[in-house]
Design a protein around this motif. Structure first.
Motif, PDB file in Angstrom:
ATOM      1  N   SER A   1      39.610  52.678  38.586  1.00  0.00           N
ATOM      2  CA  SER A   1      38.183  52.589  38.268  1.00  0.00           C
ATOM      3  C   SER A   1      37.848  51.156  37.902  1.00  0.00           C
ATOM      4  O   SER A   1      37.982  50.764  36.741  1.00  0.00           O
ATOM      5  N   ASN A   2      37.413  50.394  38.880  1.00  0.00           N
ATOM      6  CA  ASN A   2      37.093  48.990  38.661  1.00  0.00           C
ATOM      7  C   ASN A   2      35.789  48.639  39.348  1.00  0.00           C
ATOM      8  O   ASN A   2      35.717  48.607  40.565  1.00  0.00           O
ATOM      9  N   ARG A   3      34.781  48.377  38.554  1.00  0.00           N
ATOM     10  CA  ARG A   3      33.489  47.986  39.089  1.00  0.00           C
ATOM     11  C   ARG A   3      33.332  46.475  38.952  1.00  0.00           C
ATOM     12  O   ARG A   3      33.709  45.903  37.926  1.00  0.00           O
ATOM     13  N   PRO A   4      32.791  45.794  39.959  1.00  0.00           N
ATOM     14  CA  PRO A   4      32.607  44.349  39.828  1.00  0.00           C
ATOM     15  C   PRO A   4      31.656  43.987  38.684  1.00  0.00           C
ATOM     16  O   PRO A   4      30.655  44.664  38.440  1.00  0.00           O
ATOM     17  N   THR A   5      31.999  42.920  37.975  1.00  0.00           N
ATOM     18  CA  THR A   5      31.164  42.336  36.931  1.00  0.00           C
ATOM     19  C   THR A   5      30.783  40.930  37.380  1.00  0.00           C
ATOM     20  O   THR A   5      31.647  40.152  37.776  1.00  0.00           O
TER      21      THR A   5
ATOM     22  N   GLY B   1      36.492  46.324  42.652  1.00  0.00           N
ATOM     23  CA  GLY B   1      36.414  45.348  41.577  1.00  0.00           C
ATOM     24  C   GLY B   1      37.627  44.453  41.518  1.00  0.00           C
ATOM     25  O   GLY B   1      37.521  43.235  41.331  1.00  0.00           O
ATOM     26  N   GLU B   2      38.825  45.027  41.683  1.00  0.00           N
ATOM     27  CA  GLU B   2      40.050  44.237  41.644  1.00  0.00           C
ATOM     28  C   GLU B   2      40.156  43.324  42.858  1.00  0.00           C
ATOM     29  O   GLU B   2      40.707  42.228  42.783  1.00  0.00           O
ATOM     30  N   THR B   3      39.625  43.767  44.001  1.00  0.00           N
ATOM     31  CA  THR B   3      39.633  42.935  45.209  1.00  0.00           C
ATOM     32  C   THR B   3      38.797  41.678  45.011  1.00  0.00           C
ATOM     33  O   THR B   3      39.186  40.584  45.444  1.00  0.00           O
ATOM     34  N   LEU B   4      37.649  41.807  44.350  1.00  0.00           N
ATOM     35  CA  LEU B   4      36.735  40.681  44.177  1.00  0.00           C
ATOM     36  C   LEU B   4      37.035  39.856  42.942  1.00  0.00           C
ATOM     37  O   LEU B   4      36.540  38.727  42.811  1.00  0.00           O
ATOM     38  N   ASP B   5      37.819  40.386  42.014  1.00  0.00           N
ATOM     39  CA  ASP B   5      38.139  39.677  40.780  1.00  0.00           C
ATOM     40  C   ASP B   5      38.758  38.314  41.093  1.00  0.00           C
ATOM     41  O   ASP B   5      39.693  38.211  41.873  1.00  0.00           O
TER      42      ASP B   5
END
Length: 705
Positions: free
Chosen positions: A108-112, A90-94
């Motif tokens: 714990s980071n899920r893409p939104t 998630g942080e990579t794609l943010d």
């Protein structure tokens, strides 16, 4: 759990790899059937001869391999992915257009995507299901290490036709070479080490690819091994629970994993399989003495058979492809005393089959495919924090996609029919405090339709649009949750009478492109007749002296609207002779409301912008990026506003040759001003405990041989 020797060393290994199939494509032309068919990220598009240009077929939203895509998409690969990699996917794609992260601490980071998260964003691994428990709770990590993937593809907007109602918000597909698709004679591979960052990471990885054969026939194999170790994440000084701190408590982590795979390659296609094992042990910031110990084991097979023109079968079929996997996921939440509090398990199997028919019409203007998808998962949660009963979910679907091309015009139409059954085991026979009731079974029949098109207005301008009608079956936890959820700080109550989540959406896009310069604008509007929301009831629940607000899953009407704007320009060479300069800019925003009450939907990213300047001179590349986030004060009643911020990121990289091998060295300085910032996409219970990372320095060396 056993830990490999290298993962226990102070200079633990773990990082990103680049596989031989990519290197082979960079050195020689790819077979026609594997030629790239869609525009990739700006950095890949802007690559020069001195920078490795890695390309891969983009199939996530383009199974018919069209030259023009009718859905908004992004792709990260090559050096750009190396420089964006963070501790979680998630942080990579943010920061990509329309993409943010749930950010439950650094682990714990899920893409939104476009304001939708959880089970509305489909997570895929090589286009197959990624079995885990990440959609159940914000503190459950996605079992994918961004340091061991070659490429990430993101579909923004409804992709429910191709991947089911769980893709009503979009798709994130991680790609690697664990099942090779091309002959790879000899031995090749890559290795990388990385140090530093806000959590003082010590990472590294090695990958090997090889095989025997020549031309389009032979055997190919793959092996990789990676590990990561990180301390508590540092942050600018902040106050949480009345105490001042400069690091995020209980955020240390260590992970390791590896995989083996192989394929038989033949002139008409390939067939292969892979085995992988991934472990991740990390702290849960919201619970200072709890650690999650996660493991996922996955076996996968994939293949494709292409029918040569002129053969008998080619009169009916052009291609048959399959993708199947079996996964065993488990994580246990360990208390500070060493006692195991709760154990979550998920056993899943999936199968996807695609049959592309031969072109129809005198000019072959109509292409299409028929698909079959089947999935099964068995979930259980046993222990003190088990807020859902053991459940089994089975789904099967058929889908049809047809495409018509006439000159500058491309039209697509498709339909999908699903059958989903959710079985709940209810309360155990010896349950001391019954909560879930008797065993039950529910069946849902989601349907999805889509109409889309793309029209090239001129050599530089193109227009695309999409209308979709999507339906999603409620998840087992939305139906049967009953208990205190520590991650959200609430007592959550499911509703077994919930029906389908139903939405209709419109996407419009306009692109200007000239050589390596482009500007893209996307507008979207999604209207939910039934949106399954977790809303406060106004009740309170007491448990062991603590009081928790009661939240219930219920169906409400909702509306999401937004836009995404991105551009990339090469500046005139006269500005700085001998140096190539380029500017990249993005701007996006999303607004979501409960149409019944007018209240804002939760955890929406605010208006965001970024501006980056890239400079390249010989083997050196430098980048300065300024990311801006506006104040988010349009929040639900029980949430609070999040202040805006601006973060400056700098990076420097150099292409090297070590002997006869290529290498990349890089240095990253993030949050140069050490700005205190919080993510509006985080759930309220974690936001004040875990600000975004402070100033940090990260360096790494990647060797390709």
């Amino acid at each position: 759990m056993s830990t490999p020797f290298f993962a226990r060393r102070p200079l633990a290994l773990g990082a990103s790899l680049f596989c031989l199939s990519f290197a082979a494509q960079a050195q020689s032309p790819a077979p026609a059937a594997l030629a790239p068919v869609a525009a990739v990220s700006a950095a890949s598009t802007a690559s020069t001869a001195s920078t490795e240009h890695l390309s891969r077929v983009q199939l996530t939203g383009n199974p018919l391999r069209s030259q023009q895509l009718t859905q908004a998409n992004s792709a990260l690969g090559g050096d750009e992915l190396s420089l964006r990699r963070a501790s979680s996917l998630g942080e990579t794609l943010d920061g990509l257009p329309g993409v943010s992260a749930s950010y439950f601490g650094p682990n714990s980071n899920r893409p939104t995507i476009r304001g939708l998260d959880g089970d509305r964003v489909r997570m895929l691994s090589n286009s197959g299901a990624s079995v885990d428990a990440s959609s159940l709770s914000f503190d459950h990590a996605v079992p994918t290490d961004p340091l061991v993937i070659d490429r990430v593809e993101v579909l923004r907007g409804a992709a429910a036709l191709l991947y089911g109602g769980n893709a009503i918000g979009g798709v994130v597909n991680t790609l690697d070479n664990r099942i090779p698709k091309a002959v790879q004679p000899g031995l090749s591979g890559a290795a990388e080490v990385r140090f530093g960052g806000p959590a003082q990471e010590r990472n590294g990885a090695v990958v090997l690819d090889g095989g025997v054969g020549s031309g389009s026939q032979g055997w190919a194999w793959h092996a990789d091994l990676a590990g990561r170790r990180a301390s508590n994440q540092s942050a600018p000084r902040f106050t949480a629970e009345g105490e001042s701190a400069t690091e995020v408590r209980n955020s240390a982590a260590r992970s390791h994993g590896g995989a083996l795979g192989g394929s038989y390659i033949f002139a008409e296609g390939y067939a292969g399989l892979s085995l992988e094992d991934y472990h991740n042990d990390y702290g849960v910031t919201v619970e200072p003495d709890v650690q999650i110990q996660m493991q996922r084991q996955r076996a996968a097979t994939a293949g494709e058979w292409r029918f040569a023109p002129g053969s008998g079968a080619a009169e009916l079929l052009r291609r048959v492809s399959w993708n199947a996997s079996s996964s065993r996921y488990q994580h246990q939440e360990v208390e500070g005393s060493g006692e195991i509090g709760t154990v979550f398990k998920n056993r899943g199997k999936d199968l996807r089959l695609e049959l592309e028919h031969a072109p129809l019409g005198a000019s072959g203007a109509v292409k299409g495919m028929l698909g079959l998808q089947m999935e099964r998962s068995e979930f259980s949660a046993i222990g003190a924090e088990a807020l859902v009963p053991s459940s089994q979910t089975r789904s099967s679907a058929v889908f049809l996609l047809e495409q018509y091309t006439a000159g500058p015009l491309t039209l697509e139409a498709g339909a999908r029919a699903e059958s989903v059954r959710v079985n709940s085991a209810g309360d155990a026979a010896d349950a001391e405090e019954p909560r879930f009731g008797a065993a039950s079974s529910q069946r849902f029949k989601p349907r999805s339709l889509t109409l889309s098109g793309s029209y090239r207005l001129s050599e530089s301008f193109s227009l695309n649009g999409q209308f979709n009608s999507s339906q999603r079956a409620p998840m087992f936890y939305e139906l049967h949750a009953q208990g205190v959820h520590v991650a959200s700080g609430a007592y959550e109550r499911g509703d077994a009478s919930l029906g389908l989540e139903r939405a209709k959406g419109v996407d419009l896009g306009l692109e200007w492109k000239q050589a390596e310069n482009f500007v893209r604008l996307n507008l979207f509007r999604t209207r939910f007749a039934s949106y399954i929301a977790l809303d406060a009831t106004g009740e309170q629940f007491e448990d062991e002296g603590e009081t928790f607000p009661v939240y219930a899953f219920k169906s409400v009407p909702a509306l999401l609207t937004g836009f995404e704007l991105e551009g990339h320009w090469h500046l005139p060479a006269q500005l700085l002779p001998g140096t190539q300069l380029a500017v990249t800019a993005t701007l996006d925003g999303v607004r979501g409301s409960n149409r019944q009450t007018g209240e804002a939907l939760p955890r929406l990213a605010p208006l965001r912008a970024s501006l980056a300047l890239d400079a390249k001179q010989g083997p050196w590349t430098a980048r300065a990026e300024w990311r801006l986030s506006a104040r988010q004060d349009r929040v639900p009643v029980l949430d609070h506003a999040t202040a805006g911020y601006g973060l400056l990121k700098l990076s420097l990289s150099r292409q090297l040759r070590i002997g006869s091998n290529e290498a990349l060295w890089y240095l990253k300085l993030d949050n140069v001003g050490n700005q205190l910032a919080y993510s509006a996409s985080s759930v309220a219970t974690i936001r004040e405990l875990s600000p975004l990372p402070g100033r940090s320095l990260h360096t790494g060396l990647q060797l390709r041989f």
